[in-house]
Scaffold this active site. Structure first.
Site, PDB file in Angstrom:
ATOM      1  N   LYS A 174      38.232  42.112  35.680  1.00 42.20           N
ATOM      2  CA  LYS A 174      37.716  43.645  35.756  1.00 42.20           C
ATOM      3  C   LYS A 174      37.191  43.983  34.562  1.00 42.20           C
ATOM      4  O   LYS A 174      37.441  43.260  33.238  1.00 42.20           O
ATOM      5  CB  LYS A 174      38.847  44.264  35.980  1.00 42.20           C
ATOM      6  CG  LYS A 174      39.859  44.743  34.964  1.00 42.20           C
ATOM      7  CD  LYS A 174      40.794  45.697  35.211  1.00 42.20           C
ATOM      8  CE  LYS A 174      41.641  45.879  34.066  1.00 42.20           C
ATOM      9  NZ  LYS A 174      42.394  46.902  34.156  1.00 42.20           N
TER      10      LYS A 174
ATOM     11  N   LYS B 219      49.466  41.732  29.788  1.00 43.05           N
ATOM     12  CA  LYS B 219      49.315  42.355  28.453  1.00 43.05           C
ATOM     13  C   LYS B 219      50.328  41.612  27.591  1.00 43.05           C
ATOM     14  O   LYS B 219      50.135  41.648  26.392  1.00 43.05           O
ATOM     15  CB  LYS B 219      49.620  43.800  28.458  1.00 43.05           C
ATOM     16  CG  LYS B 219      48.369  44.539  28.831  1.00 43.05           C
ATOM     17  CD  LYS B 219      48.630  45.959  28.849  1.00 43.05           C
ATOM     18  CE  LYS B 219      47.285  46.883  28.959  1.00 43.05           C
ATOM     19  NZ  LYS B 219      47.582  48.367  28.559  1.00 43.05           N
TER      20      LYS B 219
ATOM     21  N   LYS C  77      37.790  47.438  28.389  1.00 40.54           N
ATOM     22  CA  LYS C  77      37.500  47.740  27.010  1.00 40.54           C
ATOM     23  C   LYS C  77      38.045  46.838  26.086  1.00 40.54           C
ATOM     24  O   LYS C  77      37.815  46.760  24.775  1.00 40.54           O
ATOM     25  CB  LYS C  77      37.781  49.392  26.558  1.00 40.54           C
ATOM     26  CG  LYS C  77      39.128  49.827  27.076  1.00 40.54           C
ATOM     27  CD  LYS C  77      39.234  51.305  27.045  1.00 40.54           C
ATOM     28  CE  LYS C  77      40.575  51.541  28.040  1.00 40.54           C
ATOM     29  NZ  LYS C  77      40.629  53.020  28.637  1.00 40.54           N
TER      30      LYS C  77
HETATM   31  P1  TYM Z   1      43.614  52.889  32.268  1.00 46.36           P
HETATM   32  O1  TYM Z   1      43.476  53.867  31.044  1.00 46.36           O
HETATM   33  O2  TYM Z   1      43.559  51.377  31.987  1.00 46.36           O
HETATM   34  O3  TYM Z   1      42.399  53.204  33.162  1.00 46.36           O
HETATM   35  C1  TYM Z   1      41.995  54.438  33.538  1.00 46.36           C
HETATM   36  C2  TYM Z   1      41.665  54.358  35.152  1.00 46.36           C
HETATM   37  O4  TYM Z   1      40.446  53.563  35.147  1.00 46.36           O
HETATM   38  C3  TYM Z   1      40.545  52.647  36.143  1.00 46.36           C
HETATM   39  N1  TYM Z   1      39.905  51.431  35.814  1.00 46.36           N
HETATM   40  C4  TYM Z   1      39.030  50.850  36.638  1.00 46.36           C
HETATM   41  N2  TYM Z   1      38.240  51.159  37.597  1.00 46.36           N
HETATM   42  C5  TYM Z   1      37.531  50.366  38.305  1.00 46.36           C
HETATM   43  N3  TYM Z   1      37.087  49.324  37.579  1.00 46.36           N
HETATM   44  C6  TYM Z   1      37.506  48.961  36.267  1.00 46.36           C
HETATM   45  N4  TYM Z   1      36.915  47.910  35.758  1.00 46.36           N
HETATM   46  C7  TYM Z   1      38.260  49.630  35.881  1.00 46.36           C
HETATM   47  N5  TYM Z   1      39.229  49.748  34.591  1.00 46.36           N
HETATM   48  C8  TYM Z   1      40.087  50.851  34.650  1.00 46.36           C
HETATM   49  C9  TYM Z   1      42.003  52.516  36.203  1.00 46.36           C
HETATM   50  O5  TYM Z   1      42.656  51.983  37.412  1.00 46.36           O
HETATM   51  C10 TYM Z   1      42.575  53.803  35.977  1.00 46.36           C
HETATM   52  O6  TYM Z   1      42.629  54.571  37.031  1.00 46.36           O
HETATM   53  N6  TYM Z   1      48.419  53.182  33.811  1.00 46.36           N
HETATM   54  C11 TYM Z   1      47.177  53.724  33.720  1.00 46.36           C
HETATM   55  C12 TYM Z   1      47.055  55.168  33.117  1.00 46.36           C
HETATM   56  C13 TYM Z   1      48.169  56.089  33.504  1.00 46.36           C
HETATM   57  C14 TYM Z   1      48.205  56.971  34.663  1.00 46.36           C
HETATM   58  C15 TYM Z   1      49.156  57.516  34.990  1.00 46.36           C
HETATM   59  C16 TYM Z   1      47.348  56.803  35.830  1.00 46.36           C
HETATM   60  C17 TYM Z   1      49.255  56.494  33.066  1.00 46.36           C
HETATM   61  N7  TYM Z   1      49.884  57.569  33.863  1.00 46.36           N
HETATM   62  C18 TYM Z   1      49.521  58.352  35.990  1.00 46.36           C
HETATM   63  C19 TYM Z   1      47.525  57.534  36.935  1.00 46.36           C
HETATM   64  C20 TYM Z   1      48.895  58.346  37.132  1.00 46.36           C
HETATM   65  C21 TYM Z   1      46.036  52.862  32.920  1.00 46.36           C
HETATM   66  O7  TYM Z   1      46.381  52.156  32.234  1.00 46.36           O
HETATM   67  O8  TYM Z   1      44.731  53.371  33.129  1.00 46.36           O
END
Ligand code: TYM
Length: 333
Positions: free
Chosen positions: A195, A114, A198
């Site tokens: 991956k 990022k 969005k």
């Molecule tokens: P975020 O918002 O990027 O994504 C949310 C969840 O979706 C999963 N994910 C995917 N899984 C499979 N294939 C993909 N292409 C894909 N893109 C996204 C992510 O692994 C995630 O589980 N840091 C985290 C948010 C967060 C969080 C937390 C998660 C903040 N605090 C505490 C768990 C526990 C994030 O940016 O997810």
């Protein structure tokens, strides 16, 4: 019988949610809700680690909360809430930031991705993983359903929990990631080495949960496929087709073997045509429920109740953490 455990996870309210978010994380949120004590939040404090337009943030927050319910989360079973409605997240985030090493944060691949090529990188983006650790540790969570890309953040969370307990005595629970065996990393439709995300500039590379049937058909028909014509699951040699097969399996409930058998000798055309219909059908009930929830306005009530339950748990942990660290209690008697 499984023992009831604490589960926490979160999704950012930035942009629209993709099929990757759904398959990698949300499907497991739903699967875990009946057997465990679940907390699922929209991580708005994390979202602002990159600039956000206030009106868009408000709209996206409400949209993601509605998508949680539309995807099958039952607010009477799981607590659904906004991260910013529970002040303990920011406070424990700070306490853990003071215990996190610069080197640990510098190694985080999400930070590297990022911040790459950017002139001004916010400090919040750097300490993002300490806040994420606070999210998880506040609920003394045992399980954290996430996609593969969050594994490294989970490792740091486990290290921080261990470090805290070692310095100040057993206070925090060391959590385990809960990562799906199939679908932990859904790849981009135009490049199976990246991956699905969005934030990609090419909207044809991802499917959002609110894409129309025609958009979905168009994106899948244009999805890149490997050389040859056999529908075979082979991530090494056929990464693009294997990714599409994973999506098919996750949206239809069929196994990869069943899919392979169905399309034997048929080539990519028939497979992609059916895949589009499988995805359209999987998203149809979610999309109609989403419209109803948005129209009803009930999401505000759901978020208020979720935040109440979350605050009750989070405040207890925060108090115990501060006591263990040597902060004076607020007195009273
Ligand atoms: P975020 O918002 O990027 O994504 C949310 C969840 O979706 C999963 N994910 C995917 N899984 C499979 N294939 C993909 N292409 C894909 N893109 C996204 C992510 O692994 C995630 O589980 N840091 C985290 C948010 C967060 C969080 C937390 C998660 C903040 N605090 C505490 C768990 C526990 C994030 O940016 O997810």
């Amino acid at each position: 019988m499984t023992t009831r455990q604490r589960v926490l996870s979160g999704i950012q309210p930035s942009g629209k949610l993709t099929l990757g978010n759904y398959i990698g994380a949300m499907k497991n949120f739903v699967a875990l809700q009946h057997e465990h004590d679940c907390f699922y939040m929209i991580v708005d404090l994390h979202a602002i680690t990159v600039p956000q337009d206030p009106a868009a943030l408000r709209e996206q927050s409400e949209a993601v909360a509605a998508l949680f319910v539309a995807a099958g989360l039952d607010p009477t079973q799981a607590s659904i809430f906004m991260q910013s409605h529970v002040p303990a997240h920011a406070e424990l985030g700070w306490l853990l930031t003071t215990m996190t090493y610069m080197g640990e944060l510098e190694r985080m691949t999400q930070f590297k991705d990022k911040s790459e090529g950017k002139e001004a990188v916010g400090a919040g983006l750097f300490v993002y993983p300490s806040l994420m650790a606070a999210d998880i540790l506040l609920y003394r969570s045992h399980l954290v359903p996430v996609g593969d890309d969050q594994k490294q953040h989970l490792e740091l969370t486990r290290d921080l929990a261990g470090r805290f307990n070692h310095r100040y005595g057993e206070t925090l629970v060391v959590p385990e990631p809960f990562i799906p065996k199939v679908g932990a990393r859904i790849m981009s439709l135009d490049d199976a080495s990246k991956k699905m995300s969005k934030s990609s500039p090419n909207a044809g590379s991802f499917i959002t949960l609110l894409d129309t049937p025609d958009e979905i058909r168009k994106k899948i028909s244009r999805a890149k496929t490997d050389l040859g014509r056999d529908v075979l699951f082979d991530v090494q040699n056929k990464p693009e087709v294997s990714n599409l097969m994973t999506i098919y399996a996750q949206c239809s409930g069929q196994t990869l073997e069943q899919i392979q058998a169905t399309y034997e000798g048929q080539g990519y055309g028939a497979f992609k045509k059916d895949l589009a219909e499988v995805v359209v059908q999987a998203l149809e009930p979610l999309q109609s429920k989403y419209k109803d929830i948005r129209a009803s306005g009930e999401i505000h009530h759901i978020l208020r109740e979720g935040a109440e339950r979350a605050n009750t748990v989070a405040e207890v942990t925060l108090r115990e953490v501060k006591e263990a660290m040597g902060f004076l209690p607020r007195g009273g008697h």
